[in-house]
Design a protein around this motif. Structure first.
Motif, PDB file in Angstrom:
ATOM      1  N   UNK A  22      -7.805  -1.191  13.482  1.00 51.95           N
ATOM      2  CA  UNK A  22      -7.511  -2.577  13.838  1.00 51.95           C
ATOM      3  C   UNK A  22      -8.155  -2.925  15.159  1.00 51.95           C
ATOM      4  N   UNK A  23      -8.573  -4.161  15.280  1.00 47.56           N
ATOM      5  CA  UNK A  23      -9.118  -4.656  16.526  1.00 47.56           C
ATOM      6  C   UNK A  23      -9.012  -6.157  16.570  1.00 47.56           C
ATOM      7  N   UNK A  24      -9.579  -6.759  17.611  1.00 45.37           N
ATOM      8  CA  UNK A  24      -9.497  -8.208  17.774  1.00 45.37           C
ATOM      9  C   UNK A  24     -10.111  -8.948  16.599  1.00 45.37           C
ATOM     10  N   UNK A  25     -11.088  -8.330  15.941  1.00 46.20           N
ATOM     11  CA  UNK A  25     -11.756  -8.986  14.816  1.00 46.20           C
ATOM     12  C   UNK A  25     -11.066  -8.813  13.489  1.00 46.20           C
ATOM     13  N   UNK A  26      -9.985  -8.027  13.435  1.00 47.40           N
ATOM     14  CA  UNK A  26      -9.265  -7.827  12.189  1.00 47.40           C
ATOM     15  C   UNK A  26      -9.172  -6.364  11.820  1.00 47.40           C
ATOM     16  N   UNK A  27      -9.072  -6.082  10.531  1.00 42.81           N
ATOM     17  CA  UNK A  27      -8.926  -4.730  10.020  1.00 42.81           C
ATOM     18  C   UNK A  27     -10.250  -4.210   9.486  1.00 42.81           C
ATOM     19  N   UNK A  28     -10.391  -2.884   9.523  1.00 45.02           N
ATOM     20  CA  UNK A  28     -11.547  -2.227   8.920  1.00 45.02           C
ATOM     21  C   UNK A  28     -11.057  -1.075   8.064  1.00 45.02           C
ATOM     22  N   UNK A  29     -11.758  -0.811   6.979  1.00 41.75           N
ATOM     23  CA  UNK A  29     -11.469   0.303   6.086  1.00 41.75           C
ATOM     24  C   UNK A  29     -12.710   1.169   5.996  1.00 41.75           C
ATOM     25  N   UNK A  30     -12.578   2.424   6.366  1.00 41.81           N
ATOM     26  CA  UNK A  30     -13.697   3.368   6.347  1.00 41.81           C
ATOM     27  C   UNK A  30     -14.902   2.823   7.102  1.00 41.81           C
ATOM     28  N   UNK A  31     -14.627   2.122   8.201  1.00 44.59           N
ATOM     29  CA  UNK A  31     -15.679   1.640   9.073  1.00 44.59           C
ATOM     30  C   UNK A  31     -16.269   0.292   8.717  1.00 44.59           C
ATOM     31  N   UNK A  32     -15.819  -0.320   7.623  1.00 36.75           N
ATOM     32  CA  UNK A  32     -16.335  -1.630   7.210  1.00 36.75           C
ATOM     33  C   UNK A  32     -15.241  -2.683   7.309  1.00 36.75           C
ATOM     34  N   UNK A  33     -15.588  -3.933   7.641  1.00 33.73           N
ATOM     35  CA  UNK A  33     -14.577  -4.996   7.713  1.00 33.73           C
ATOM     36  C   UNK A  33     -13.800  -5.091   6.404  1.00 33.73           C
ATOM     37  N   UNK A  34     -12.501  -5.319   6.554  1.00 37.71           N
ATOM     38  CA  UNK A  34     -11.597  -5.319   5.389  1.00 37.71           C
ATOM     39  C   UNK A  34     -10.576  -6.427   5.561  1.00 37.71           C
ATOM     40  N   UNK A  35     -10.562  -7.345   4.599  1.00 35.94           N
ATOM     41  CA  UNK A  35      -9.552  -8.402   4.570  1.00 35.94           C
ATOM     42  C   UNK A  35      -8.703  -8.159   3.332  1.00 35.94           C
ATOM     43  N   UNK A  36      -7.662  -7.323   3.459  1.00 37.05           N
ATOM     44  CA  UNK A  36      -6.936  -6.878   2.269  1.00 37.05           C
ATOM     45  C   UNK A  36      -6.067  -7.961   1.643  1.00 37.05           C
ATOM     46  N   UNK A  37      -6.001  -7.911   0.335  1.00 39.85           N
ATOM     47  CA  UNK A  37      -5.030  -8.684  -0.417  1.00 39.85           C
ATOM     48  C   UNK A  37      -4.228  -7.703  -1.265  1.00 39.85           C
ATOM     49  N   UNK A  38      -3.109  -8.157  -1.765  1.00 39.25           N
ATOM     50  CA  UNK A  38      -2.292  -7.281  -2.593  1.00 39.25           C
ATOM     51  C   UNK A  38      -0.903  -7.834  -2.763  1.00 39.25           C
ATOM     52  N   UNK A  39       0.013  -6.965  -3.082  1.00 42.07           N
ATOM     53  CA  UNK A  39       1.385  -7.356  -3.382  1.00 42.07           C
ATOM     54  C   UNK A  39       2.386  -6.616  -2.510  1.00 42.07           C
ATOM     55  N   UNK A  40       3.539  -7.212  -2.353  1.00 42.68           N
ATOM     56  CA  UNK A  40       4.745  -6.475  -2.068  1.00 42.68           C
ATOM     57  C   UNK A  40       5.271  -5.997  -3.427  1.00 42.68           C
ATOM     58  N   UNK A  41       5.462  -4.695  -3.542  1.00 45.33           N
ATOM     59  CA  UNK A  41       6.002  -4.117  -4.783  1.00 45.33           C
ATOM     60  C   UNK A  41       7.111  -3.161  -4.358  1.00 45.33           C
ATOM     61  N   UNK A  42       8.213  -3.753  -3.945  1.00 44.36           N
ATOM     62  CA  UNK A  42       9.257  -3.019  -3.226  1.00 44.36           C
ATOM     63  C   UNK A  42       9.869  -1.898  -4.047  1.00 44.36           C
ATOM     64  N   UNK A  43       9.803  -1.991  -5.385  1.00 39.95           N
ATOM     65  CA  UNK A  43      10.554  -1.067  -6.226  1.00 39.95           C
ATOM     66  C   UNK A  43       9.749   0.138  -6.702  1.00 39.95           C
ATOM     67  N   UNK A  44       8.572   0.394  -6.138  1.00 39.15           N
ATOM     68  CA  UNK A  44       7.705   1.455  -6.645  1.00 39.15           C
ATOM     69  C   UNK A  44       8.360   2.831  -6.639  1.00 39.15           C
ATOM     70  N   UNK A  45       9.216   3.122  -5.676  1.00 38.51           N
ATOM     71  CA  UNK A  45       9.854   4.443  -5.589  1.00 38.51           C
ATOM     72  C   UNK A  45      11.156   4.525  -6.376  1.00 38.51           C
ATOM     73  N   UNK A  46      11.490   3.481  -7.121  1.00 39.45           N
ATOM     74  CA  UNK A  46      12.697   3.516  -7.949  1.00 39.45           C
ATOM     75  C   UNK A  46      12.510   4.476  -9.116  1.00 39.45           C
ATOM     76  N   UNK A  47      13.434   5.404  -9.254  1.00 39.65           N
ATOM     77  CA  UNK A  47      13.450   6.321 -10.395  1.00 39.65           C
ATOM     78  C   UNK A  47      14.903   6.626 -10.690  1.00 39.65           C
ATOM     79  N   UNK A  48      15.436   5.960 -11.681  1.00 42.87           N
ATOM     80  CA  UNK A  48      16.870   6.049 -11.938  1.00 42.87           C
ATOM     81  C   UNK A  48      17.334   7.438 -12.351  1.00 42.87           C
ATOM     82  N   UNK A  49      16.420   8.301 -12.772  1.00 42.97           N
ATOM     83  CA  UNK A  49      16.805   9.667 -13.104  1.00 42.97           C
ATOM     84  C   UNK A  49      16.999  10.512 -11.845  1.00 42.97           C
ATOM     85  N   UNK A  50      16.609   9.949 -10.685  1.00 44.39           N
ATOM     86  CA  UNK A  50      16.717  10.687  -9.426  1.00 44.39           C
ATOM     87  C   UNK A  50      17.520   9.912  -8.390  1.00 44.39           C
ATOM     88  N   UNK A  51      17.087   8.665  -8.084  1.00 47.00           N
ATOM     89  CA  UNK A  51      17.723   7.922  -6.996  1.00 47.00           C
ATOM     90  C   UNK A  51      18.487   6.707  -7.512  1.00 47.00           C
TER      91      UNK A  51
END
Length: 371
Positions: free
Chosen positions: A43-72
Motif C-alpha cells: 500500500x502507498x499514497x497511490x493505492x494498492x499493488x499486487x505482486x508489484x503492479x497497481x491493483x484496484x481490487x473488486x470482490x465480495x464480502x462473503x462472511x459465511x465462507x468458514x461456516x461448516x455445520x458439521x464442525x462449527x
C-alpha cells in the motif's frame, strides 16, 4: 455486518455523526507504515499493488465462507468454496469472517481449524485474495455481545468468557501465526466496524449509546497496540482498519484522520449504505469525500469495503447493478483503492428485501468491469 436490513441503522448513524462530531487535537504529521516490499500486496499514497503492479481490487464480502455445520456453529449458509473462488475474476478480493467461533468445534468446545484452513486453501488454489476479519463489533455469530469502550481498553486482553477458548489477544496471535504465510492473504482486519461507544444498558442499542471524550484515543491505542502485535508476528502483511467511516464513536470528523495516522494501520475503510447510485455519500464531516481527503493527507489508501443496496422484493437486480456501477465508477475516479460488494450468499432470497448477491446476479459482471 449481519444480513439484516440496514437503512434504519444508516439513518441512526448519520444522526449520531452530526451530533457527536468532536474536536480532537491531532498530531501535525504522520508517516505511513507499509510492510516491506516482499509482501504480495502493498500500500502507498497511490493505492494498492499486487505482486508489484497497481491493483484496484473488486470482490465480495462473503462472511459465511468458514461456516461448516458439521464442525462449527456457523455464520450463515455453507458455501462450496471451489465453486465460489473459481467463479471470481482472477485476483479478486474477498472479505470474510475469521472469527474464533468459526474455529471452534461445537461438539468438543475445542479449537478446530479445519473449516478456516479450507477457506485459505481454496483461495490459494484459485489464485484469489482474502481479508480475514478476526472479530465483529456487534458480536454477530459470536454470542451477540457488543464491544463497548471498555472492551477496547482492556476487554480484548481479558481471559475468555462464554464459549470462547482464547482471549481476543490470544486469538490474534493464533490466527496470524497460522495463516501469515498464505499467498492468498491480502490484509488482516482486527475488528469489523470498530467503535468505542459507551453503553447505558446491556443491549447497547443505538438510542442508548454515547461517545466519551476519549473515544478516539481509546480506539487509536487499540489500533497501535493490537496492530503492533500483528506486525511483530507478520511484518509483511497489510493491516486494514475496518471502520464504517460514517461518524461512529472514536472516528468522528477529524478523529478518522487521527486513526489513519496509526503506524499499525496501512489501509482505511468506508462502508457505503443508504445512498443508492450516489458515488460520494455522506456529509462534509463524515462523508466519503471527506474520508478520501483525510486518507490522501496521510498517504494511505481507502478501500470501500462494503457497498450495499437492497434488492429482492425491494427492487430489480438489473437496476441495482446499474446503480452500483455508477457509484463504483465515481468512487474510483475520486481516488478510492477498491470496492467490495455486500454480500455474496449461496442462497439469495428473491422474495425478501435483502442485500443478497447470488451467482446469477448481474453484479458479478462489475467485478471484471472495474478491475
Amino acid at each position: 455486518m449481519t444480513r439484516t436490513a440496514r437503512s434504519i441503522r444508516w439513518a441512526a448513524m448519520t444522526a449520531l455523526a452530526v451530533f457527536f462530531v468532536s474536536s480532537v487535537q491531532m498530531p501535525a504529521t504522520a508517516q505511513p507504515a507499509s510492510p516491506p516490499s516482499t509482501a504480495r500486496v502493498t500500500a502507498g499514497a497511490g493505492g494498492l499493488s499486487l505482486d508489484g503492479s497497481p491493483w484496484w481490487p473488486t470482490g465480495f464480502n462473503a462472511y459465511q465462507l468458514a461456516t461448516n455445520w458439521s464442525v462449527n456453529a456457523g455464520c450463515g449458509a455453507m458455501v462450496d468454496l471451489d465453486d465460489y473462488f473459481s467463479s471470481l475474476p482472477a485476483h479478486s478480493m474477498t472479505r470474510f469472517n475469521a472469527f474464533q467461533a468459526l474455529a471452534t468445534n461445537r461438539f468438543t468446545g475445542l479449537l478446530d481449524f479445519g473449516p478456516m484452513d479450507a477457506v485459505f486453501a481454496a483461495a490459494e488454489a484459485h489464485g484469489q485474495l482474502i481479508v480475514p476479519v478476526l472479530s465483529p463489533q456487534d458480536g454477530a455469530c459470536e454470542g451477540d455481545v457488543f464491544k463497548d469502550r471498555q472492551w477496547y481498553i482492556d476487554g480484548w486482553t481479558a481471559p475468555p468468557t462464554g464459549s470462547a477458548v482464547l482471549s481476543f489477544q490470544d486469538w490474534v496471535t493464533t490466527a496470524v501465526d497460522r495463516w501469515k504465510s498464505s499467498p492468498a492473504l491480502a490484509a488482516w482486519e482486527l475488528v469489523g466496524e470498530p467503535e468505542t461507544s459507551t453503553c447505558a444498558d446491556a443491549s447497547c442499542s443505538w438510542s442508548t449509546r454515547t461517545c466519551s471524550s476519549d473515544a478516539a484515543q481509546v480506539l487509536r491505542t487499540f489500533f497501535d497496540t493490537a496492530g503492533a502485535q500483528v506486525r511483530a508476528l507478520d511484518p509483511d502483511t497489510l493491516i486494514t482498519a475496518g471502520l464504517t467511516g460514517g461518524g461512529q464513536c472514536g472516528s468522528q470528523g477529524d478523529e478518522y484522520r487521527y486513526l489513519a495516522q496509526s503506524p499499525a494501520v496501512d489501509v482505511l475503510q468506508y462502508h457505503d449504505y443508504g445512498a443508492d447510485g450516489v458515488p460520494l455519500p455522506g456529509d462534509q464531516w463524515n462523508g466519503l469525500a471527506r474520508r478520501i481527503t483525510q486518507t490522501t493527507e496521510v498517504g494511505k489508501p481507502l478501500l470501500v469495503a462494503e457497498i450495499g443496496e437492497l434488492a429482492g422484493s425491494c427492487g430489480d437486480l438489473d437496476d441495482r447493478a446499474t446503480s452500483i456501477a455508477t457509484k463504483i465508477d465515481g468512487q474510483k475516479q475520486a481516488g478510492t483503492a477498491g470496492a467490495l460488494l455486500w454480500a455474496f450468499v449461496p442462497d439469495p432470497r428473491p422474495a425478501e428485501c435483502t442485500y443478497d448477491i447470488g451467482y446469477d446476479d448481474p453484479l458479478w459482471d462489475l467485478l471484471t468491469d472495474f478491475q
